[in-house]
Design a protein around this motif. Structure first.
Motif, PDB file in Angstrom:
ATOM      1  N   UNK A 190       0.844  -1.191   0.000  1.00 39.46           N
ATOM      2  CA  UNK A 190       0.000   0.000   0.000  1.00 39.46           C
ATOM      3  C   UNK A 190       0.881   1.243   0.000  1.00 39.46           C
ATOM      4  N   UNK A 191       0.247   2.398  -0.058  1.00 36.44           N
ATOM      5  CA  UNK A 191       0.932   3.673   0.145  1.00 36.44           C
ATOM      6  C   UNK A 191       0.436   4.226   1.473  1.00 36.44           C
ATOM      7  N   UNK A 192       1.329   4.734   2.286  1.00 36.82           N
ATOM      8  CA  UNK A 192       0.878   5.196   3.596  1.00 36.82           C
ATOM      9  C   UNK A 192       1.457   6.560   3.957  1.00 36.82           C
ATOM     10  N   UNK A 193       0.697   7.230   4.803  1.00 34.35           N
ATOM     11  CA  UNK A 193       1.112   8.535   5.319  1.00 34.35           C
ATOM     12  C   UNK A 193       1.859   8.412   6.638  1.00 34.35           C
ATOM     13  N   UNK A 194       1.457   7.402   7.450  1.00 35.76           N
ATOM     14  CA  UNK A 194       2.067   7.237   8.766  1.00 35.76           C
ATOM     15  C   UNK A 194       1.208   7.783   9.883  1.00 35.76           C
ATOM     16  N   UNK A 195      -0.131   7.875   9.642  1.00 35.18           N
ATOM     17  CA  UNK A 195      -1.030   8.373  10.686  1.00 35.18           C
ATOM     18  C   UNK A 195      -1.911   7.237  11.196  1.00 35.18           C
ATOM     19  N   UNK A 246     -12.587   5.274  -0.641  1.00 35.93           N
ATOM     20  CA  UNK A 246     -13.067   5.734  -1.942  1.00 35.93           C
ATOM     21  C   UNK A 246     -11.958   6.332  -2.796  1.00 35.93           C
ATOM     22  N   UNK A 247     -10.898   6.799  -2.148  1.00 34.89           N
ATOM     23  CA  UNK A 247      -9.776   7.428  -2.860  1.00 34.89           C
ATOM     24  C   UNK A 247      -8.455   6.853  -2.331  1.00 34.89           C
ATOM     25  N   UNK A 248      -8.136   5.600  -2.683  1.00 32.36           N
ATOM     26  CA  UNK A 248      -6.918   4.967  -2.148  1.00 32.36           C
ATOM     27  C   UNK A 248      -5.666   5.780  -2.488  1.00 32.36           C
ATOM     28  N   UNK A 249      -4.761   5.850  -1.524  1.00 34.40           N
ATOM     29  CA  UNK A 249      -3.503   6.551  -1.766  1.00 34.40           C
ATOM     30  C   UNK A 249      -2.720   5.816  -2.843  1.00 34.40           C
ATOM     31  N   UNK A 250      -2.144   6.553  -3.788  1.00 33.16           N
ATOM     32  CA  UNK A 250      -1.419   5.928  -4.900  1.00 33.16           C
ATOM     33  C   UNK A 250      -0.059   6.562  -5.143  1.00 33.16           C
ATOM     34  N   UNK A 251       0.426   7.322  -4.191  1.00 39.82           N
ATOM     35  CA  UNK A 251       1.712   7.980  -4.362  1.00 39.82           C
ATOM     36  C   UNK A 251       1.582   9.441  -4.743  1.00 39.82           C
ATOM     37  N   UNK A 273       5.476   4.168  -0.655  1.00 35.40           N
ATOM     38  CA  UNK A 273       5.145   2.760  -0.892  1.00 35.40           C
ATOM     39  C   UNK A 273       5.535   1.929   0.323  1.00 35.40           C
ATOM     40  N   UNK A 274       4.662   1.034   0.728  1.00 33.06           N
ATOM     41  CA  UNK A 274       4.892   0.247   1.939  1.00 33.06           C
ATOM     42  C   UNK A 274       4.505  -1.201   1.682  1.00 33.06           C
ATOM     43  N   UNK A 275       5.384  -2.100   2.080  1.00 33.52           N
ATOM     44  CA  UNK A 275       5.115  -3.534   1.912  1.00 33.52           C
ATOM     45  C   UNK A 275       5.372  -4.246   3.236  1.00 33.52           C
TER      46      UNK A 275
END
Length: 429
Positions: A190-195, A246-251, A273-275
């Motif tokens: 996924x893509x993440x913000x860290x919150x 509804x709006x997945x993070x994509x970078x 990007x996070x795995x």
């Protein structure tokens, strides 16, 4: 100070249980007991009853059950070395056996009070492999990658022993009496913000900011209140979840507006990007009320869990998965018990007692299992010589056995001094 006293009492209970096992089996076999003591060093108080001196000593670590003829030749009829090999095996095994029995009794108490720990799924992560494979809340996990799961915490123990490596994972579970088996990819990308936040109807407050993530680098802090994402108004944590569903993070860059101390701030953050590898569900720590037969059954499972935990810890210690500096001795154990009392005191007496019982179960099983290992100077080392004697039908020469136990005792004392030194350093650092 009170927490330290409680910790010493708990530790003394463990020693008392162990030595009582030796004592009762010795009496049963007609072996004379010279002294039964709790603690080490000078005596605080003692009383002679029959042939046995009962003592309480100043140093609250350790204890002893000194038997006639235990470590020397003695022609007395009630000497340890004059009894049958099977009687001596029972006497030596009695200490560890009583530790396991006490752990079982304590497990009955804690399960009756707080419930059993079934491997029942109580959360499935949206978008993970388990979700796509059809695992649902309420499913009871029975096997993971061929490893039997009998209780929830077995899952954490399995992941500690055999961490996920990003490949497929095979999960067997029961739903409505039917058994199902699914295989899915444990890798989650996924893509993440860290919150982190609570996805409920409360205010959209950030509960945690993961260090080193874009959110942390952008200056977001725990307690900040999100008010909009890319211009979409946000009022609750649930609305944050809905937005990203509804709006997945994509970078792509994301604009967040948040409030802190009455000041509104806007910042732009680019997700990374996070795995990771994950089972994709939670089933480890659920507690449910159990029937009386269920309490007994689960108590045996509880003791079995802690036995596996102890053996796994030893394996990791030998293979380098755990550092020797992480091993605790009597000082560290008392410190840990004291910390447990202090940290749970704000939750009330019930939780203090439950946490103490849980720790006593762990320590009782540890004491029982470790003393059954074939290590010279421990009960397991003596049992090994007795088993060899039973097979050979004649004893090992006492002087040879004595040399092995003496060498083992010296090494054990050196190790204990090292562990105690580490315990003291940990307390003051």
């Amino acid at each position: 100070m009170l927490s330290i006293i409680i910790a010493i009492l708990v530790f003394s209970f463990l020693i008392l249980t162990h030595e009582l096992g030796h004592f009762l089996f010795a009496k049963r076999a007609g072996i004379g007991v010279i002294e039964f003591s709790i603690g080490m060093g000078p005596r605080i108080v003692s009383r002679q009853i029959g042939e046995t001196l009962y003592s309480l000593k100043w140093i609250p670590f350790g204890g002893s059950c000194m038997m006639v003829g235990e470590d020397s030749d003695d022609d007395a009829e009630n000497a340890f070395n004059n009894k049958s090999v099977w009687a001596r095996i029972l006497v030596v095994a009695g200490g560890p056996l009583f530790n396991l029995i006490s752990a079982l009794i304590l497990s009955v108490i804690i399960i009756a009070c707080v419930g059993s720990n079934p491997a029942q799924v109580y959360s499935v992560y949206s978008g993970y492999g388990a979700d796509a494979a059809g695992i649902q809340t309420g499913d009871v996990i029975t096997s993971i990658n061929g490893h039997r799961i009998t209780m929830g915490r077995d899952i954490e123990l399995l992941l500690l022993s055999d961490p996920l490596d990003g490949g497929d994972v095979t999960v067997e579970y029961v739903r409505d009496g039917e058994t199902y088996t699914v295989t899915y990819d444990s890798t989650y990308t996924t893509y993440r913000l860290g919150i982190s936040y609570y996805a409920d109807e409360s205010e959209a407050v950030l509960s945690e900011i993961t260090a080193g993530t874009p959110a942390a680098e952008a200056g977001l802090q725990e307690g900040d209140v999100i008010t909009s994402i890319n211009g979409t108004a946000i009022a609750t944590g649930e609305e944050i979840q809905t937005y990203f569903a509804e709006n997945p993070a994509d970078g792509s860059a994301i604009t967040l507006t948040y409030e802190r101390d009455g000041v509104t701030t806007e910042t732009t953050i680019t997700p990374v990007y996070y795995e990771t590898e994950s089972l994709g569900f939670e089933a480890s720590y659920l507690r449910v009320k159990a029937s009386i037969p269920g309490v007994i059954k689960c108590a045996f499972q509880e003791v079995g869990y802690w036995m596996r935990y102890t053996l796994l810890s030893l394996r990791l210690l030998v293979t380098g998965g755990v550092s020797v500096s992480e091993v605790s001795g009597p000082v560290g154990i008392v410190s840990a018990i004291s910390t447990t009392v202090e940290s749970s005191s704000s939750d009330g007496l019930f939780y203090v007692v439950m946490n103490l019982i849980n720790m006593a179960i762990l320590l009782s099983v540890n004491l029982g299992v470790l003393n059954l290992l074939p290590i010279p100077a421990l009960d397991g080392g003596r049992l090994l010589f007795l088993i060899i004697e039973a097979i050979r039908r004649k004893p090992i020469p006492p002087e040879k056995e004595g040399m092995v136990h003496t060498a083992g005792f010296v090494l054990l004392m050196v190790f204990m001094v090292f562990v105690m030194f580490n315990d003291i350093v940990k307390i003051f650092t």
